[in-house]
Write an enzyme that holds these catalytic residues in place. Structure first.
Site, PDB file in Angstrom:
ATOM      1  N   HIS A   1       4.873  -3.279  -3.610  1.00  0.00           N
ATOM      2  CA  HIS A   1       3.428  -3.240  -3.389  1.00  0.00           C
ATOM      3  C   HIS A   1       2.786  -2.250  -4.353  1.00  0.00           C
ATOM      4  CE1 HIS A   1       4.222  -5.426   0.249  1.00  0.00           C
ATOM      5  NE2 HIS A   1       4.977  -4.453   0.718  1.00  0.00           N
TER       6      HIS A   1
ATOM      7  N   GLU B   1       4.393   1.107   3.703  1.00  0.00           N
ATOM      8  CA  GLU B   1       4.918   0.589   4.959  1.00  0.00           C
ATOM      9  C   GLU B   1       6.171   1.352   5.345  1.00  0.00           C
ATOM     10  OE1 GLU B   1       5.551  -3.327   3.026  1.00  0.00           O
ATOM     11  OE2 GLU B   1       7.465  -3.351   4.055  1.00  0.00           O
TER      12      GLU B   1
ATOM     13  N   HIS C   1      11.688  -3.274  -2.488  1.00  0.00           N
ATOM     14  CA  HIS C   1      12.259  -3.297  -1.142  1.00  0.00           C
ATOM     15  C   HIS C   1      12.460  -4.703  -0.613  1.00  0.00           C
ATOM     16  CE1 HIS C   1       7.889  -3.508  -0.575  1.00  0.00           C
ATOM     17  NE2 HIS C   1       8.120  -4.151   0.564  1.00  0.00           N
TER      18      HIS C   1
ATOM     19  N   ARG D   1       6.178 -10.335  -5.669  1.00  0.00           N
ATOM     20  CA  ARG D   1       7.555 -10.782  -5.452  1.00  0.00           C
ATOM     21  C   ARG D   1       8.332 -10.590  -6.745  1.00  0.00           C
ATOM     22  NH1 ARG D   1       6.603 -15.844  -3.622  1.00  0.00           N
ATOM     23  NH2 ARG D   1       6.283 -15.154  -1.489  1.00  0.00           N
TER      24      ARG D   1
END
Ligand code: ZN
Length: 326
Positions: free
Chosen positions: A107, A125, A182, A202
């Site tokens: 991200h 996150e 991740h 991605r």
């Protein structure tokens, strides 16, 4: 009567939420079989327990605000959330049942997302492992030593060399900062707290096909935003399996959120002093100020909720906004 209203008035109402579910190629059945949610299918990947996202906006389950979307409450009742200066509800809380590997992602941070994604937020996150197999692992970080090597490894598809897998167990807690490569691997049941954003790049999808073709990869944006070198493993993962009982144990404080774990055994009292407090019951059963709750409940204690009395045997993870929202 007025006094009673003050003490038990609507200010003190717990906001219980009805979760939203997603079906995913990598999803499974554990959200139904282990959490008891009434959702059909063998591909249930995510339970959005507390979300005001446009792709899954939770409704209040009962009480004065029954049937209202969380996004609408945020806009029309800022007093419930401490009048924070944010156009959207800042957080999302999910349960994730990964029967199969999720794609490897990264991200951007807020600044990059704002510039390249129409003013969107980036995403930070974190994951708390509810259950997993003995040899479970996450992808957290990579093994490239500088940006040139990073670009080469990605462009040449040297994935086994590139990806850093770290072993995890039940109770592991992992912080994923923007720029951290991740992925959740198959066999993991995870609780996630994150910024309310869906900007995801991605990096790698294990060469899989979806509907006959590979899903889009975001190679250049990934190379732009990935942190090089990656943060050391010990700065990303902690073991939160065994924490002192009957107290809030901090798992992480960052710009985007604060997260705590509680193992309740009997009774605990505390004052809700956050702008608002998100809570999910991840195991067991009990009550909050006399209102029964059990495993699978997701709720918000609003601003000014005051004294909270917890009774029972429960494992709870709670979260609130981070230092960036003060
Ligand atoms: Zn992510």
């Amino acid at each position: 009567m007025e006094e009673e209203n003050l003490k038990y008035g609507m200010e003190n109402e717990i906001l219980f939420l009805d979760p939203v579910f997603t079906h995913n190629v990598w999803g499974g059945t554990r959200l139904r079989t282990e959490f008891g949610y009434e959702v059909e299918g063998n591909d249930v990947g995510e339970c959005w327990g507390i979300s005001a996202h446009e792709k899954g906006d939770c409704k209040v389950a009962e009480g004065k605000f029954q049937g209202e979307f969380l996004s609408k409450l945020w806009k029309e009742h800022p007093e419930l959330f401490g009048y924070l200066n944010d156009p959207r509800f800042p957080l999302m809380v999910k349960l994730i049942d990964a029967r199969d590997d999720l794609s490897v992602q990264v991200h951007p941070n807020n600044a990059y997302a704002n510039e390249h994604e129409n003013g969107s937020l980036g995403k930070t996150e974190c994951w708390y492992v509810l259950d997993c197999e003995d040899d479970a692992a996450f992808v957290v970080g990579h093994n490239a030593s500088d940006r040139e090597e990073l670009a080469r490894m990605i462009e040449e598809g040297r994935w086994t060399e590139f990806i850093r897998e770290i072993p995890v167990k039940k109770g592991s807690f992992v912080q994923i900062d923007p720029g951290c490569v991740h992925a959740i691997k198959g066999g993991l049941l995870v609780y996630e707290v994150e910024q309310n954003s869906d900007i995801t790049y991605r990096v790698y999808d294990y060469g899989r096909l979806s509907g006959g073709k590979p899903r889009e990869l975001h190679v250049q944006k990934s190379i732009d935003v990935i942190r090089v070198p990656a943060k050391p493993v010990e700065k990303c993962v902690i073991d939160a399996s065994d924490v002192p009982r009957n107290q809030w144990n901090a798992l992480v404080f960052c710009d985007s959120y604060r997260v705590w774990k509680l193992v309740l055994d009997g009774e605990m009292n505390f004052e809700q002093s956050q702008p608002f407090l998100l809570m999910s019951v991840l195991d067991g059963a009990g009550s909050i100020n006399g209102v029964p709750v059990k495993k699978g409940a997701h709720l918000i204690l609003p601003n000014g909720f005051g004294n909270v009395k917890l009774l029972g045997n429960m494992e709870i993870v709670a979260s609130s906004v981070g230092s960036g929202s003060d």
